[in-house]
Motif scaffolding. Sequence first.
Motif, mmCIF file in Angstrom:
data_model
loop_
_atom_site.group_PDB
_atom_site.id
_atom_site.type_symbol
_atom_site.label_atom_id
_atom_site.label_comp_id
_atom_site.label_asym_id
_atom_site.label_seq_id
_atom_site.Cartn_x
_atom_site.Cartn_y
_atom_site.Cartn_z
ATOM 1 N N THR A 1 0.841 -1.200 0.000
ATOM 2 C CA THR A 1 0.000 0.000 0.000
ATOM 3 C C THR A 1 0.878 1.252 0.000
ATOM 4 N N LYS A 2 1.896 1.265 0.852
ATOM 5 C CA LYS A 2 2.795 2.427 0.956
ATOM 6 C C LYS A 2 3.550 2.650 -0.358
ATOM 7 N N LEU A 3 4.024 1.545 -0.958
ATOM 8 C CA LEU A 3 4.769 1.681 -2.209
ATOM 9 C C LEU A 3 3.879 2.295 -3.299
ATOM 10 N N LYS A 4 2.622 1.859 -3.314
ATOM 11 C CA LYS A 4 1.684 2.374 -4.335
ATOM 12 C C LYS A 4 1.386 3.849 -4.101
ATOM 13 N N GLU A 5 1.301 4.230 -2.833
ATOM 14 C CA GLU A 5 1.024 5.634 -2.492
ATOM 15 C C GLU A 5 2.158 6.539 -2.982
ATOM 16 N N VAL A 6 3.388 6.079 -2.739
ATOM 17 C CA VAL A 6 4.551 6.910 -3.041
ATOM 18 C C VAL A 6 4.934 6.847 -4.526
ATOM 19 N N PHE A 7 4.806 5.671 -5.108
ATOM 20 C CA PHE A 7 5.126 5.495 -6.534
ATOM 21 C C PHE A 7 3.887 4.904 -7.228
ATOM 22 N N GLU B 1 3.177 4.408 -10.111
ATOM 23 C CA GLU B 1 3.421 3.544 -11.290
ATOM 24 C C GLU B 1 4.133 2.243 -10.938
ATOM 25 N N VAL B 2 4.226 1.953 -9.661
ATOM 26 C CA VAL B 2 4.919 0.754 -9.232
ATOM 27 C C VAL B 2 4.220 -0.501 -9.784
ATOM 28 N N SER B 3 4.981 -1.568 -10.063
ATOM 29 C CA SER B 3 4.285 -2.821 -10.412
ATOM 30 C C SER B 3 4.870 -3.972 -9.597
ATOM 31 N N SER C 1 8.839 -3.703 -9.108
ATOM 32 C CA SER C 1 9.599 -2.924 -10.092
ATOM 33 C C SER C 1 9.283 -1.468 -9.849
ATOM 34 N N LEU C 2 10.345 -0.673 -9.773
ATOM 35 C CA LEU C 2 10.151 0.737 -9.417
ATOM 36 C C LEU C 2 10.337 1.631 -10.644
ATOM 37 N N PRO C 3 9.529 2.684 -10.731
ATOM 38 C CA PRO C 3 9.662 3.578 -11.890
ATOM 39 C C PRO C 3 10.845 4.534 -11.707
ATOM 40 N N LEU C 4 12.062 3.997 -11.765
ATOM 41 C CA LEU C 4 13.259 4.819 -11.562
ATOM 42 C C LEU C 4 14.154 4.726 -12.799
ATOM 43 N N SER C 5 14.890 5.788 -13.093
ATOM 44 C CA SER C 5 15.797 5.777 -14.251
ATOM 45 C C SER C 5 16.970 4.824 -13.961
ATOM 46 N N GLU C 6 17.729 4.478 -15.044
ATOM 47 C CA GLU C 6 18.844 3.539 -14.858
ATOM 48 C C GLU C 6 19.911 4.061 -13.893
ATOM 49 N N GLU C 7 20.192 5.390 -13.992
ATOM 50 C CA GLU C 7 21.222 5.951 -13.076
ATOM 51 C C GLU C 7 20.745 5.859 -11.629
ATOM 52 N N LYS C 8 19.477 6.180 -11.438
ATOM 53 C CA LYS C 8 18.960 6.140 -10.067
ATOM 54 C C LYS C 8 18.943 4.707 -9.539
ATOM 55 N N LEU D 1 8.605 -11.480 -17.662
ATOM 56 C CA LEU D 1 8.490 -10.032 -17.889
ATOM 57 C C LEU D 1 8.968 -9.693 -19.303
ATOM 58 N N SER D 2 8.444 -8.587 -19.868
ATOM 59 C CA SER D 2 8.884 -8.160 -21.200
ATOM 60 C C SER D 2 10.247 -7.477 -21.070
ATOM 61 N N GLU D 3 10.910 -7.264 -22.233
ATOM 62 C CA GLU D 3 12.227 -6.587 -22.236
ATOM 63 C C GLU D 3 12.130 -5.237 -21.530
ATOM 64 N N ALA D 4 11.051 -4.498 -21.851
ATOM 65 C CA ALA D 4 10.885 -3.152 -21.271
ATOM 66 C C ALA D 4 10.710 -3.250 -19.753
ATOM 67 N N GLU D 5 9.924 -4.221 -19.322
ATOM 68 C CA GLU D 5 9.683 -4.379 -17.878
ATOM 69 C C GLU D 5 10.973 -4.777 -17.149
ATOM 70 N N LEU D 6 11.777 -5.598 -17.850
ATOM 71 C CA LEU D 6 13.020 -6.073 -17.230
ATOM 72 C C LEU D 6 14.026 -4.949 -16.988
ATOM 73 N N LYS D 7 13.886 -3.880 -17.786
ATOM 74 C CA LYS D 7 14.829 -2.758 -17.646
ATOM 75 C C LYS D 7 14.580 -1.976 -16.370
ATOM 76 N N LYS D 8 13.369 -2.053 -15.844
ATOM 77 C CA LYS D 8 13.063 -1.296 -14.619
ATOM 78 C C LYS D 8 13.764 -1.958 -13.425
ATOM 79 N N PRO D 9 14.277 -1.150 -12.509
ATOM 80 C CA PRO D 9 14.931 -1.768 -11.345
ATOM 81 C C PRO D 9 13.927 -2.496 -10.471
ATOM 82 N N SER D 10 14.302 -3.685 -10.031
ATOM 83 C CA SER D 10 13.373 -4.430 -9.173
ATOM 84 C C SER D 10 14.054 -4.763 -7.846
#
Length: 374
Positions: A273-279, A281-283, A298-305, A341-350
Amino acid sequence: MKQVYLDNAATTSLRPEVIAEMIKVLSEEYGNPSSTYSVGRRAKSLIEASRKSIAKQLKVSSSEIIFISCGTEANNWIIRSAVRDLKVQRIITSKMEHHAVLYAAKQMQREYDIDLEFVNILPNSEIDYAQLERLLADEIPTLVSLMHVNNEVGTELDLKRVAELCQKHRALFHCDTVQSVGKTEMDLQELPIDFIVASAHKFHGPKGIGFAFIRKNNVLKPMIFGGEQEKGMRAGTEAVHQVVGMAKAFEISYENLEVERDHIRAIKNYCQTKLKEVFPEVSFNGNQTGFYNIVNVSLPLSEEKAAMMLFQLDMKGIAVSRGSACQSGSQKPSHVLSEFLSEAELKKPSLRVSFSHETTCEDIDILIEVLQGV
Ligand code: PLP
């Protein structure tokens, strides 16, 4: 700085009662269980009492429990023995198994030229049960090796369904239950499973000890040769303190199961619940009904982050895993997530966050605060 331990699928803390029991054995019961004088006999009876207590909980006979050093050893022994001693000609497994199963099965294919088939993984991370049944219809002498609870995403196998399918098609069923033993009820009188394995450090017991359940009618040969310990199946002087510590941890896990499970479920719910509140777009990776102590997110964060994330979490005293603990430090995508997971989903940090009865809402708040600041 508060240490926030959120990696209970990798290993767990020792319960204080387990430590006390082990220290007692280490200091007082140092006899060799194979010796016939009283200090040896006492050590032997501690081992046998431990075996009995584990067997009783699982509703099996004590003679079907073999003590072994860890889950990896037990998985390797069973898989090798099924091919070498029980003459299976095919192993059916999945690409989401722990490497202790996956690599052992591949090795058997290389050494014995057996067939190795992988059951498909559906987009919700579950196995394709219908395909498993189609594969089994061939009725080739087969070992099915499928894990109960996946260590990275918590997907739970329908044990009853697979056990009954294997029974119907006369296949042997080995289940890697390392993540579920001590955390869920298991009645092996009811479930026709041939082999399960457990590792004490996953249920608040010591490292370096586990057990294999080998159903009576399956006669395996030893993996190593030597003394008569463990009916000659696993030679070597027994680590009495480890065995006693494991049995104590196992016993307490089942005594407290309902209360601790409710607590952990509430923590998991709070975390999601907390993760969804803060992010928003979390999955969450895996199926909806994943096991109660694991969240893979999986968090909606850029590769550098993302690169900074684990470092920052560690700096703040938070222990959490990226993919499987066995692979942390490696930049390869997780072999489990890659299956569904798809290629795009795999790129997101988990992240894999896994809880125990000791986890608090405050621990989750600290995690979320650090993630927000990345
Ligand atoms: N199987 C599963 C599902 C696991 O999670 C692990 C450990 O992470 C193992 C096997 C290996 O167990 P051990 O660490 O006792 O060798």
